[in-house]
Write a protein that holds these residues in place. Structure first.
Motif, PDB file in Angstrom:
ATOM      1  N   LEU A  32       0.829  -1.209   0.000  1.00  0.00           N
ATOM      2  CA  LEU A  32       0.000   0.000   0.000  1.00  0.00           C
ATOM      3  C   LEU A  32       0.866   1.264   0.000  1.00  0.00           C
ATOM      4  CD1 LEU A  32      -2.896  -0.869   2.476  1.00  0.00           C
ATOM      5  CD2 LEU A  32      -3.047  -0.561   0.001  1.00  0.00           C
ATOM      6  N   MET A  33       1.942   1.239   0.770  1.00  0.00           N
ATOM      7  CA  MET A  33       2.846   2.384   0.798  1.00  0.00           C
ATOM      8  C   MET A  33       3.449   2.618  -0.585  1.00  0.00           C
ATOM      9  SD  MET A  33       6.353   3.086   2.951  1.00  0.00           S
ATOM     10  CE  MET A  33       5.589   2.775   4.508  1.00  0.00           C
ATOM     11  N   ALA A  34       3.881   1.551  -1.230  1.00  0.00           N
ATOM     12  CA  ALA A  34       4.455   1.672  -2.573  1.00  0.00           C
ATOM     13  C   ALA A  34       3.422   2.242  -3.538  1.00  0.00           C
ATOM     14  CB  ALA A  34       4.961   0.323  -3.065  1.00  0.00           C
ATOM     15  N   GLY A  35       2.198   1.765  -3.448  1.00  0.00           N
ATOM     16  CA  GLY A  35       1.142   2.295  -4.312  1.00  0.00           C
ATOM     17  C   GLY A  35       0.894   3.773  -4.072  1.00  0.00           C
ATOM     18  N   GLY A  91      -0.407  -0.295 -10.218  1.00  0.00           N
ATOM     19  CA  GLY A  91       0.801  -0.898 -10.784  1.00  0.00           C
ATOM     20  C   GLY A  91       1.844  -1.192  -9.717  1.00  0.00           C
ATOM     21  N   ALA A  92       2.099  -0.219  -8.853  1.00  0.00           N
ATOM     22  CA  ALA A  92       3.092  -0.412  -7.786  1.00  0.00           C
ATOM     23  C   ALA A  92       2.606  -1.446  -6.774  1.00  0.00           C
ATOM     24  CB  ALA A  92       3.398   0.911  -7.097  1.00  0.00           C
ATOM     25  N   LEU A  93       1.327  -1.396  -6.443  1.00  0.00           N
ATOM     26  CA  LEU A  93       0.754  -2.361  -5.516  1.00  0.00           C
ATOM     27  C   LEU A  93       0.872  -3.778  -6.074  1.00  0.00           C
ATOM     28  CD1 LEU A  93      -1.345  -2.497  -2.913  1.00  0.00           C
ATOM     29  CD2 LEU A  93      -2.933  -3.022  -4.747  1.00  0.00           C
ATOM     30  N   LEU A 131      10.487   2.435  -8.677  1.00  0.00           N
ATOM     31  CA  LEU A 131      11.043   3.444  -7.772  1.00  0.00           C
ATOM     32  C   LEU A 131      10.214   3.538  -6.494  1.00  0.00           C
ATOM     33  CD1 LEU A 131      13.029   5.758  -7.179  1.00  0.00           C
ATOM     34  CD2 LEU A 131      11.473   7.278  -8.426  1.00  0.00           C
ATOM     35  N   ALA A 132       8.902   3.530  -6.619  1.00  0.00           N
ATOM     36  CA  ALA A 132       8.039   3.603  -5.440  1.00  0.00           C
ATOM     37  C   ALA A 132       8.245   2.389  -4.534  1.00  0.00           C
ATOM     38  CB  ALA A 132       6.577   3.698  -5.873  1.00  0.00           C
ATOM     39  N   ASP A 173      10.708   0.082   0.374  1.00  0.00           N
ATOM     40  CA  ASP A 173      11.681  -0.807   1.015  1.00  0.00           C
ATOM     41  C   ASP A 173      12.646  -0.017   1.904  1.00  0.00           C
ATOM     42  OD1 ASP A 173      10.717  -3.180  -0.037  1.00  0.00           O
ATOM     43  OD2 ASP A 173      12.108  -3.180  -1.738  1.00  0.00           O
ATOM     44  N   VAL A 174      13.132   1.106   1.388  1.00  0.00           N
ATOM     45  CA  VAL A 174      14.059   1.936   2.155  1.00  0.00           C
ATOM     46  C   VAL A 174      13.388   2.424   3.432  1.00  0.00           C
ATOM     47  CG1 VAL A 174      15.257   4.174   2.181  1.00  0.00           C
ATOM     48  CG2 VAL A 174      15.511   2.644   0.216  1.00  0.00           C
TER      49      VAL A 174
END
Length: 169
Positions: free
Chosen positions: A13-16, A35-37, A131-132, A137-138
């Motif tokens: 969810l954070m990446a999305g 897409g990121a999710l 990138l997201a 991850d970081v």
């Protein structure tokens, strides 16, 4: 197991959310969110249905960190499952009948971002979603005092490649 599944879901969810913000466009934002999710679908499915194999993947990656032969998540998931997380996620997405554009964005582009602007919207979306996910991850795995510096490093990638081209008329 439930705590790890919750962590993986929140990470997705954070990446999305980060991808939606990075897109800078309200029209494209929801596509970027999905897409990121969905770049994490294989990992999430494995965590839910095959928690022992998911633990093996995490252990292989963690144990090889800092060694001369680091193990990528793709390599570790292929060893544990016989298929990479990405391949699993894309196969399931196709089976569910998700649109081709979304399944294309689910495939993380390899290497470094190109130094020039990316012409194809789907390729740009793949890079933004990657990138997201890397930023998520970081944020989740880096000690708080080092997070800002690592995020700056991510942001130093060729920005021109990730800028949005003109809308088709």
């Amino acid at each position: 197991h439930a705590a790890q599944l919750k962590t993986e879901f929140l990470r997705s969810l954070m990446a999305g959310s980060l991808a939606r913000e990075l897109s800078g466009q309200t029209r494209e934002g929801e596509e970027m969110f999905l897409g990121a999710l969905f770049q994490n679908l294989g990992r999430l499915l494995t965590e839910f249905y095959f928690p022992e194999e998911a633990q093996q993947v995490r252990r292989q990656v963690r144990d090889a960190q800092g060694t001369q032969a680091p193990v990528s998540e793709a390599t570790a998931s292929a060893r544990a499952l016989g298929i990479t997380y990405e391949e699993l996620g894309v196969a399931v997405a196709k089976r569910w009948g998700l649109p081709e554009g979304l399944t294309s964005v689910m495939r993380r582009p390899p290497g470094e971002p190109p130094a020039r602007a990316i012409d194809k919207p789907v390729d740009r979306q793949r890079w933004l979603a990657r990138l997201a996910n890397e930023a998520a991850d970081v944020i989740l795995t880096t000690e708080p005092d080092k997070t800002a510096a690592k995020l700056r490093q991510l942001g130093e990638r060729p920005p021109k490649a990730l800028t949005r081209g003109p809308d088709p008329a």
